[in-house]
Scaffold this active site. Structure first.
Site, mmCIF file in Angstrom:
data_model
loop_
_atom_site.group_PDB
_atom_site.id
_atom_site.type_symbol
_atom_site.label_atom_id
_atom_site.label_comp_id
_atom_site.label_asym_id
_atom_site.label_seq_id
_atom_site.Cartn_x
_atom_site.Cartn_y
_atom_site.Cartn_z
ATOM 1 N N LYS A 18 0.819 -1.219 0.000
ATOM 2 C CA LYS A 18 0.000 0.000 0.000
ATOM 3 C C LYS A 18 0.854 1.272 0.000
ATOM 4 C CE LYS A 18 -4.141 -1.997 2.133
ATOM 5 N NZ LYS A 18 -5.160 -1.858 3.196
ATOM 6 N N GLY A 71 -2.586 -2.326 16.898
ATOM 7 C CA GLY A 71 -1.724 -2.378 15.735
ATOM 8 C C GLY A 71 -1.443 -1.000 15.169
#
Length: 428
Positions: free
Chosen positions: A65, A135
């Site tokens: 990404k 995360g």
């Protein structure tokens, strides 16, 4: 289709490194952005494919990404805000346009969850409240931005960051929402969870649990929340919403919210296993086979799977190794098939005696209890029914069957009729 130099000629597709279990092709086929292919690339192949590949629209997933953002020529406001891109298109001059539909996709999921499960808009649930995001990777960035837009005070929990997982029982125990933005619990490592149930239980203000993981349908963290009575949702709505937003860019069409809702419901209906439980001799195997034929789905009999694993009939294996040894193998088989999707699974009558079997079966399944009068249960090939007695087994197991089941079906005597009844009650 992959060519010899590592490039793929696709119209629409998903670029990533490991993609074999992606649901994106089915979703984009339903949305009309097809043909849609999975393009697995190694890092040295990425730039050449993006620059020279004959593609029109791409989605991008881990670990590419950030690279997709950096290799693009023009970036949307969302992509610039996050520094990563999951959607690429080309303009009339052949320039690569980068966008991030994960942000809008999670925002849509968050709003739907708050309105449907908590009865209030996201801003009223989260305004000035604390939300913990597990995360700090690419998915986390989109989640954090959406939560901030809803007015939340966002805390990132990570192993190496300033706020570790121990803070969930300390300074961050006042959080109103937890979002898992890590891949922990994703197929095939399921139903794992990044948190323990006791950590969720130690947060008195916790109103909801969200997980960006969509496979399994109920992640380990969502199963824990369900058992604690905390509303939860896993990542399928985010996946479908971001795909619909990407598809609208690929095709130059409008994003239609009702299409996303309907597609989520269809995918759930098609993907959830139907798990048949009940007393030995209740008709689980015959009904399961009939149901599988009617729905054109694969059928799995766990006793047959045990027989294949053991190299002998399940009843003989039970007699040779004893019930404890049999149950250990049964749990292994239940975990293997429970993690898959779109199956009809007939369980042995004693699967419920081991609590550890519930989560593997529940994670991707709707559990149906088949009930038949005790005096009509067959004893043939069922050593426990013969040795311990049907009534004794029923006293032990019926409370467990009832607690595990989502649906109870009183057998009519015809496997085909029972299968039709299950389909009617499940809306299939």
């Amino acid at each position: 289709m992959r060519s010899s130099d590592g490039r793929a000629n696709v119209r629409f597709g998903l670029v990533g490194r490991r993609l074999s279990h992606s649901w994106s092709p089915a979703i984009h086929a339903a949305l009309g952005s097809a043909p849609y292919e999975l393009v697995e690339l190694e890092p040295p192949e990425l730039e050449g494919f993006l620059r020279r590949g004959a593609w029109e629209g791409l989605n991008v997933t881990i670990p590419y990404k950030r690279a997709a953002f950096e290799l693009s020529d023009v970036q949307s406001a969302s992509a610039r805000r996050l520094g990563v891109a999951n959607t690429l298109t080309k303009d009339g001059q052949g320039r690569i346009i980068a966008d991030n539909t994960d942000l809008a996709g999670f925002s849509w999921m968050l709003e739907r969850f708050c309105r449907e499960r908590l009865g209030r808009p996201a801003e009223r649930v989260l305004g000035s409240g604390k939300a913990c995001v597990l995360g700090s990777g690419g998915a986390s960035q989109a989640v954090r931005a959406a939560l901030e837009d809803a007015g939340a005070e966002v805390v990132v929990i990570s192993r190496g960051g300033p706020c570790g997982y121990e803070s969930l029982s300390g300074g961050n125990s006042d959080s109103v929402l937890i979002v898992n933005a890590t891949p922990v619990g994703m197929y095939p490592d399921c139903p794992q969870s990044p948190l323990t149930k006791s950590q969720l239980q130690s947060m008195p203000l916790l109103s909801g649990v969200l997980d960006v993981v969509y496979n399994p349908t109920r992640t380990g963290m969502c199963l824990d929340a369900e058992e604690l009575g905390i509303p939860s949702m896993s990542g399928l709505p985010m996946l479908v919403a971001q795909a619909a937003l990407s598809s609208s860019q690929f095709l130059g069409s409008e994003f239609r919210e009702e299409e996303v809702v309907g597609l989520c419901e269809r995918l759930l209906s098609q993907s959830l296993n139907i798990i048949l439980i009940g007393m030995p001799g209740a008709g689980k195997t015959s009904t399961g086979r009939s149901l599988a034929r009617q729905l054109m789905r694969p059928f799995v009999d766990l006793d047959d799977a045990i027989s294949l694993e053991a190299g002998m009939p399940a009843a003989r294996y039970l007699e040779s190794v004893g019930e404890d040894g049999f149950r250990r193998l049964e749990s292994k088989v239940a975990l293997r098939y429970g993690s898959q999707s779109n199956l009809i699974i007939a369980c042995g009558g004693g699967v419920v005696v081991r609590e550890e079997n519930y989560r593997p079966l529940r994670q991707n399944g709707r559990i149906v209890l088949l009930e038949r009068p005790l005096d009509r249960l067959s004893l043939k090939g069922r050593p426990l029914s013969r040795s311990r007695g049907v009534e004794a087994l029923a006293r032990e197991r019926m409370p467990l069957y009832e607690r595990w089941s989502d649906l109870r079906v009183h057998c009519t005597g015809s496997p085909a009729g029972d299968a039709r009844k299950i389909r009617e009650l499940l809306g299939l």
